[in-house]
Structures are given as C-alpha cells and as structure tokens.
Write an enzyme that holds these catalytic residues in place. Structure first.
Site, short mmCIF file in Angstrom:
data_model
loop_
_atom_site.label_atom_id
_atom_site.label_comp_id
_atom_site.label_asym_id
_atom_site.label_seq_id
_atom_site.Cartn_x
_atom_site.Cartn_y
_atom_site.Cartn_z
CD GLN A 145 -3.27 0.27 0.32
OE1 GLN A 145 -3.56 -0.91 0.46
NE2 GLN A 145 -3.90 1.08 -0.50
CE LYS A 183 -5.52 -3.95 2.64
NZ LYS A 183 -5.79 -3.41 1.30
CG ASP A 214 -8.61 -5.69 1.13
OD1 ASP A 214 -8.08 -5.12 0.16
OD2 ASP A 214 -8.36 -6.87 1.42
P1 NDP Z 1 -14.45 -9.06 -2.11
O1 NDP Z 1 -14.53 -9.62 -0.74
O2 NDP Z 1 -15.50 -8.12 -2.57
O3 NDP Z 1 -14.37 -10.24 -3.18
C1 NDP Z 1 -13.33 -11.18 -3.15
C2 NDP Z 1 -13.65 -12.21 -4.21
O4 NDP Z 1 -12.54 -13.09 -4.37
C3 NDP Z 1 -14.83 -13.08 -3.83
O5 NDP Z 1 -15.51 -13.47 -4.97
C4 NDP Z 1 -14.15 -14.27 -3.17
O6 NDP Z 1 -14.90 -15.47 -3.15
C5 NDP Z 1 -12.96 -14.42 -4.08
N1 NDP Z 1 -11.89 -15.16 -3.42
C6 NDP Z 1 -11.38 -14.97 -2.20
N2 NDP Z 1 -10.44 -15.86 -1.94
C7 NDP Z 1 -10.36 -16.63 -3.04
C8 NDP Z 1 -9.58 -17.75 -3.42
N3 NDP Z 1 -8.68 -18.26 -2.58
N4 NDP Z 1 -9.75 -18.27 -4.64
C9 NDP Z 1 -10.68 -17.77 -5.50
N5 NDP Z 1 -11.46 -16.73 -5.18
C10 NDP Z 1 -11.31 -16.18 -3.99
O7 NDP Z 1 -13.00 -8.39 -2.21
P2 NDP Z 1 -12.49 -7.28 -3.22
O8 NDP Z 1 -13.08 -7.50 -4.55
O9 NDP Z 1 -12.63 -5.97 -2.56
O10 NDP Z 1 -10.92 -7.59 -3.25
C11 NDP Z 1 -10.35 -8.55 -4.13
C12 NDP Z 1 -8.84 -8.32 -4.22
O11 NDP Z 1 -8.60 -6.98 -4.68
C13 NDP Z 1 -8.07 -8.45 -2.91
O12 NDP Z 1 -6.78 -8.93 -3.19
C14 NDP Z 1 -7.96 -6.99 -2.44
O13 NDP Z 1 -6.88 -6.79 -1.55
C15 NDP Z 1 -7.74 -6.30 -3.77
N6 NDP Z 1 -8.03 -4.87 -3.80
C16 NDP Z 1 -9.28 -4.42 -3.43
C17 NDP Z 1 -9.56 -3.06 -3.47
C18 NDP Z 1 -10.92 -2.53 -3.20
O14 NDP Z 1 -11.14 -1.33 -3.41
N7 NDP Z 1 -11.88 -3.33 -2.76
C19 NDP Z 1 -8.50 -2.09 -3.83
C20 NDP Z 1 -7.27 -2.68 -4.29
C21 NDP Z 1 -7.05 -4.02 -4.23
P3 NDP Z 1 -15.66 -15.92 -1.82
O15 NDP Z 1 -16.89 -15.07 -1.78
O16 NDP Z 1 -15.93 -17.36 -2.03
O17 NDP Z 1 -14.72 -15.68 -0.67
#
Ligand code: NDP
Length: 418
Positions: free
Chosen positions: A114, A129, A169
């Site tokens: 970050q 974080k 996140d």
């Molecule tokens: P969410 O919780 O909204 O969504 C996460 C998604 O990833 C869900 O569909 C989840 O499935 C899936 N997931 C989690 N673990 C796994 C795995 N081991 N294998 C496959 N799918 C998996 O999170 P975000 O969309 O906010 O974040 C996703 C990524 O983006 C993270 O790495 C986060 O740090 C990064 N990020 C997010 C930002 C933001 O603004 N939100 C900014 C910058 C980066 P399930 O529901 O089954 O857990």
C-alpha cells in the site's frame, strides 16, 4: 530468487530472520528488492540513509482482541490487526480485510504494498492495512454488526481523519464500513472522514464502489494502447466475483471486450456468450449467494468446482481480482500457451514470482497490482478531500480526476523496473 546486489541480499536475509512465519510479507519485500536492484546500484545515498531498512519495518503494529456475541448468544473471539506502515507522505491509508486467512503476515504484506501504491497515485497518503480473521460469509447482518462494532471499539483510539483512514478490502464492503463508521461516531461524538467507502448518504464518494475495477481497466486499456492494442473484441477472464471483479467486468465490457468467466473461492463459471453482469450483481451484491447459482438461470453456462481451473480457459486478457498467489507458474504457462497476452492485477499480489517470470519471458504485457489496482485508493483519497471540504462531487467530477498523465508513466516505470 537470488539477488545479485550484496546489500539487498543481506537486508533480505535479515528481514526473513526477523519476520519468521510470514511468507507473504517476505514475498512482497523480495519482489520489490528485485525491482530496486538497478536503483540501488546507482543510489548509494539511499543505502547510507537506511531508507530500505526503514521500509521493511512498519512504523506501528497493533493487535487486539475482538469479542462479539453470535446469534445463539455464544461469545466468539477474533483477532484484529492494524499495521500503520508508513506515514512519510500523509496519513496511513489502506483497507480492512475480513477473512479467516488473515494474520499479521498478510496485513504486513498488504500494508507494505500500500505504501508504494498510494505514492503512485500522487495523492498525499501514507500506507497502512488492517483486518481480522473473522469470516463474514454465512453470518447474519446482526452478527456482522456486532463484530464490526466490537472491532471499532478498540480500533477507534488508533485512527482519525488526519492520522489513519481505513477503507474496505476483501470481506469489508459498504455494509461493514457503515457499521464501523456508526460505532466510531458514537464513541467519539465526531462526524469526520475517518473511513472511506462510506454510504453516499453519510460522506461516501460517488465512484468509490466502481473505482478499483474501473481503474484496473483504465490502466489496462492504457497499457494495451501503448502497444497498439485495446480491449475491443478481446476475450477476458476475471477471477473473483467481489467488488473489484464485478466492476472490472463492467468496464471491460463497456470498452468492447467479452468477459467469459468469473469465480469465487469454491469454483468458477464459464459463459462463452459473455457473462450476464446484471444477474451477477443481483446474486453477489443483493442476495450474497455463491457464483454456482449463476447456472440456474443460464443453463448454457458451466460451473466448475475449484479455483485454478479458471486459468485454463483460453483468453486474450486475464484480470486476477480474487486473492494473493492465485496464479502460479503452471497456470501462467497455460495462460500463455492458450494465447493470453495481457495480465493486469486487480487483486494484491495475485501472481507468484514464478508466474511473473513466465509473463516476462513470454512478452506478456504485465500490470502489477501496486499500479494496476490503485484506482480504489485514488478515489478513497478523493473521498477524503470531499469530506475535508464538506463537498460531494458528481460521478463525472470524480471520474475525471483520475491521474491521466501519470498512467502512462506508471506503465513505463513498472515495465522498466521489472
Ligand atoms: P471481495 O470480498 O468483494 O471479493 C473477493 C472475491 O474473491 C470473492 O468473490 C471471493 O470469493 C474471491 N476469493 C477470495 N479468496 C479466493 C480464493 N482463494 N480463490 C478464489 N477466489 C477467492 O474483495 P475485493 O473485490 O474488494 O478484493 C479482491 C482483491 O482486490 C483483494 O486482493 C484486495 O486486496 C484487492 N483490492 C481491493 C480493493 C478494493 O477497493 N476493494 C483495492 C485494491 C485491491 P468468496 O466469496 O468465495 O470468498
């Protein structure tokens, strides 16, 4: 990975020794050290000032107990974290991750990344974080509320609008931020911009929900354009189906691509005619259901158990938007063999070092997460500005403020460094 520079290799050895049992943190540090080798060769002043020694040690690490009562009246105890990594250029800024895999090493790796990401936005934000090993999946709204209130009952004394401004996140969306903001306000009697990703009725910014996914596509489009290509008519595979994945799919589609796959932690869907995003939003954002439900409405689509199989689907562009280390060497090799020529990271550190090596050896256009997913924190920075000025900008005003000029610079600098 072997570092050629003696100083960096000794510092990495000492960092490994000092942070035992934290492989994700070490991976993130090693990746940055590798990219910094040419810089360190030329900048002895950075070595003499101990800049890197300071970078590998967070300014402050807070670990706390989070007790809450479940719907059966039983007390549950989770562990909460806030790593205030670096405040050299502004208040600590970075999200809160709620997922059973969260421990100190994950929060430190995310905080470390970050610091670089926030400085790349050109906004005055330090890096931090937080998170907890609490799993919001399968919990009632009441349980999530009681957890979030308890989490904030400890965290509130460590944060503030000019000191540390957490955001969402994985596992922390508008619902969780709302519960946390309400508790902060109750404890301090202050309505300030202490969290970002807030609801629009109480200080949130238009565009924040879409920002990371849209930003990822703006970045990718720029990277493609610099290489004489674009999203138009390309086949795109996106992992995850959360906040980042959904809005990356929306923008990629708007830019003319066809998104054929999305996933969650249990499996993935493949819809060769292009995923029905309205239905995905209904399933994931409203009903909070699993991705496999998609095939109940779309019988032509397939649902396949397991996560890594998604990378075997032939595509032009892969956007990993789920979690760390989701693309390993084998998956990267399959992507390349199937003709994928662009990988841009919506998630943080989704590619292993071996996967990155495969991209680079094969001339894949690669957008590392530190730059490619910075759109979310950029709009969080804009939400802080609106809160300070007690103003609300329109979606168009927020969207226009994306750092246009620096995007090309970001692509160039990261490609030069890796
Ligand atoms: P969410 O919780 O909204 O969504 C996460 C998604 O990833 C869900 O569909 C989840 O499935 C899936 N997931 C989690 N673990 C796994 C795995 N081991 N294998 C496959 N799918 C998996 O999170 P975000 O969309 O906010 O974040 C996703 C990524 O983006 C993270 O790495 C986060 O740090 C990064 N990020 C997010 C930002 C933001 O603004 N939100 C900014 C910058 C980066 P399930 O529901 O089954 O857990």
């Amino acid at each position: 990975m072997a570092l050629k520079n003696h100083y960096l290799s000794e510092l990495l050895r000492a960092t490994i020794q000092r942070n035992k049992g934290e492989p994700e943190f070490i991976q993130a540090v090693a990746e940055v050290f590798e990219t910094l080798e040419p810089v360190i060769e030329k900048r002895q002043d950075l070595v003499e000032a101990g800049v890197l020694e300071r970078l590998v040690e967070p300014e402050r690490q807070i670990i706390f107990r989070v007790p809450w009562v479940d719907d059966n009246g039983k007390v549950q105890v989770n562990r909460g974290f806030r790593v205030q990594y670096n405040s050299a250029i502004g208040p600590y800024k970075g999200g809160i991750r709620l997922h059973p895999s969260v421990y100190l090493g994950i929060v430190k790796f995310l905080g470390f990344e970050q610091v670089f990401k926030n400085s790349l936005t050109t906004l005055p934000m330090g890096g931090g974080k937080g998170g907890s090993d609490f799993d919001p999946k399968g919990k009632s709204d009441g349980e999530v509320m009681r957890f979030c209130q308890s989490f904030m009952t400890e965290l509130y004394r460590h944060i503030g609008s000019t000191c540390d401004v957490p955001a969402g996140d994985t596992g922390t969306g508008a619902r969780e931020i709302g519960y946390m903001f309400g508790q902060y306000k109750r404890l301090t009697n202050e309505f300030t911009g202490v969290l970002t990703g807030k609801g629009l009725m109480y200080g949130g910014s238009l565009g924040r929900k879409e920002a990371t996914g849209y930003g990822l596509c703006y970045f990718t489009e720029e990277m493609l354009r610099a290489n004489g290509k674009s999203f138009k008519d390309k086949i795109v595979v996106i992992s995850g189906s959360g906040n980042v994945a959904i809005y990356a799919a929306e923008k990629a589609t708007e830019l003319g691509a066809k998104v054929v796959a999305l996933s969650d932690s249990a499996g993935y869907i493949y819809d060769p005619s292009g995923v029905d995003l309205d239905y995905i939003k209904q399933l994931k954002e409203v009903e909070r259901k699993r991705i496999k439900e998609y095939v109940s409405l779309h019988s032509d689509a397939k649902y396949i158990e397991g996560c890594t199989g998604i990378w075997t689907i032939p595509c032009d562009i892969a956007l990993p938007c789920a979690t760390q280390n989701e693309i390993d060497k084998k998956s990267a090799e399959i992507l390349v063999k199937n003709g994928c020529f662009t990988v841009a990271e919506g998630a943080n550190m989704p590619s292993t070092p071996e996967a990155i090596a495969v991209y680079l050896q094969n001339g894949v256009l690669y957008g590392p997460g530190k730059a490619a997913n910075a759109g979310g924190v950029t709009v969080s920075g804009l939400e802080m500005s609106q809160n300070s000025a007690r103003l609300s900008w329109t979606f168009e005003e927020v969207d226009e403020k994306k750092p246009q000029g620096s995007l090309v610079w970001k692509v160039t600098i990261w490609q030069a460094l890796i």
